[in-house]
Design an enzyme around this catalytic site. Structure first.
Site, PDB file in Angstrom:
ATOM      1  N   GLU A   1      -0.314   4.579 -11.785  1.00 40.55           N
ATOM      2  CA  GLU A   1       0.930   5.306 -12.059  1.00 40.55           C
ATOM      3  C   GLU A   1       1.503   4.748 -13.346  1.00 40.55           C
ATOM      4  O   GLU A   1       1.495   3.529 -13.555  1.00 40.55           O
ATOM      5  CB  GLU A   1       1.927   5.069 -10.906  1.00 40.55           C
ATOM      6  CG  GLU A   1       3.273   5.737 -11.080  1.00 40.55           C
ATOM      7  CD  GLU A   1       4.239   5.446  -9.917  1.00 40.55           C
ATOM      8  OE1 GLU A   1       4.006   4.482  -9.148  1.00 40.55           O
ATOM      9  OE2 GLU A   1       5.215   6.186  -9.786  1.00 40.55           O
TER      10      GLU A   1
ATOM     11  N   HIS B   1      -1.916   2.017  -5.298  1.00 43.20           N
ATOM     12  CA  HIS B   1      -1.897   2.172  -6.756  1.00 43.20           C
ATOM     13  C   HIS B   1      -1.167   1.023  -7.428  1.00 43.20           C
ATOM     14  O   HIS B   1      -0.435   0.278  -6.789  1.00 43.20           O
ATOM     15  CB  HIS B   1      -1.287   3.521  -7.172  1.00 43.20           C
ATOM     16  CG  HIS B   1       0.169   3.702  -6.845  1.00 43.20           C
ATOM     17  ND1 HIS B   1       0.608   4.279  -5.681  1.00 43.20           N
ATOM     18  CD2 HIS B   1       1.286   3.390  -7.541  1.00 43.20           C
ATOM     19  CE1 HIS B   1       1.937   4.320  -5.674  1.00 43.20           C
ATOM     20  NE2 HIS B   1       2.387   3.778  -6.795  1.00 43.20           N
TER      21      HIS B   1
ATOM     22  N   HIS C   1       5.123  -2.185 -10.320  1.00 43.74           N
ATOM     23  CA  HIS C   1       4.903  -2.464  -8.897  1.00 43.74           C
ATOM     24  C   HIS C   1       3.454  -2.260  -8.513  1.00 43.74           C
ATOM     25  O   HIS C   1       2.693  -1.590  -9.209  1.00 43.74           O
ATOM     26  CB  HIS C   1       5.800  -1.611  -7.994  1.00 43.74           C
ATOM     27  CG  HIS C   1       5.599  -0.126  -8.108  1.00 43.74           C
ATOM     28  ND1 HIS C   1       6.277   0.662  -8.995  1.00 43.74           N
ATOM     29  CD2 HIS C   1       4.781   0.717  -7.430  1.00 43.74           C
ATOM     30  CE1 HIS C   1       5.901   1.925  -8.855  1.00 43.74           C
ATOM     31  NE2 HIS C   1       4.985   1.984  -7.915  1.00 43.74           N
TER      32      HIS C   1
HETATM   33 CO    CO Z   1       4.412   3.885  -7.326  1.00 41.68          CO
END
Ligand code: CO
Length: 134
Positions: free
Chosen positions: A130, A79, A7
């Site tokens: 991440e 992020h 994502h």
């Molecule tokens: Co995330």
């Protein structure tokens, strides 16, 4: 090491307005807001065929996105999340490369109920990364 883009997280000052943009103008499949007190955020999930967009808004006093929105009042990309097969093996590789991991270095449970680590933007071309054990 990294696999799929899982994502892109976008911090937004107005969750309903951002959801309306993705649902209405862009015609995407958009969830209702999901409160995640453990992560300190409320998220609207935008489902794309190949990845998700997460519209993220602070929840609670110590939200990890509150400072970002203070610096970027209009919102913006917060992020990127990449999948890895083995988060501890990934951590070893990152440590060997002297890449900084945010926080204690121990994986926490992310928004999808899976172990995650965050990597310092100063070591990753200016972008908070991440990694999630898929
Ligand atoms: Co995330």
């Amino acid at each position: 090491m990294i696999g799929r883009l899982n994502h892109v997280a976008i911090a937004v000052p107005d969750l309903d307005a951002a959801a309306a943009i993705y649902r209405g103008i862009l015609g995407a499949k958009v969830s209702t807001p999901v409160l995640m007190p453990e992560q300190g955020v409320t998220i609207v999930f935008v489902e794309l065929p190949n990845a998700k967009i997460e519209l993220v808004h602070p929840l609670g006093e110590d939200s990890p996105v509150a400072g970002f929105l203070a610096r970027n009042p209009a919102g913006g990309i917060h992020h990127l999340c990449f999948e890895v097969d083995d988060i501890l093996a990934a951590r070893e590789r990152l440590r060997a490369a002297k890449a900084r991991i945010v926080g204690s270095g121990e994986p926490t449970i992310g928004a999808h109920g899976k172990p995650v680590l965050f990597l310092h933007p100063k070591d990753f071309a200016g972008t908070l990364i991440e990694i999630e054990q898929a």
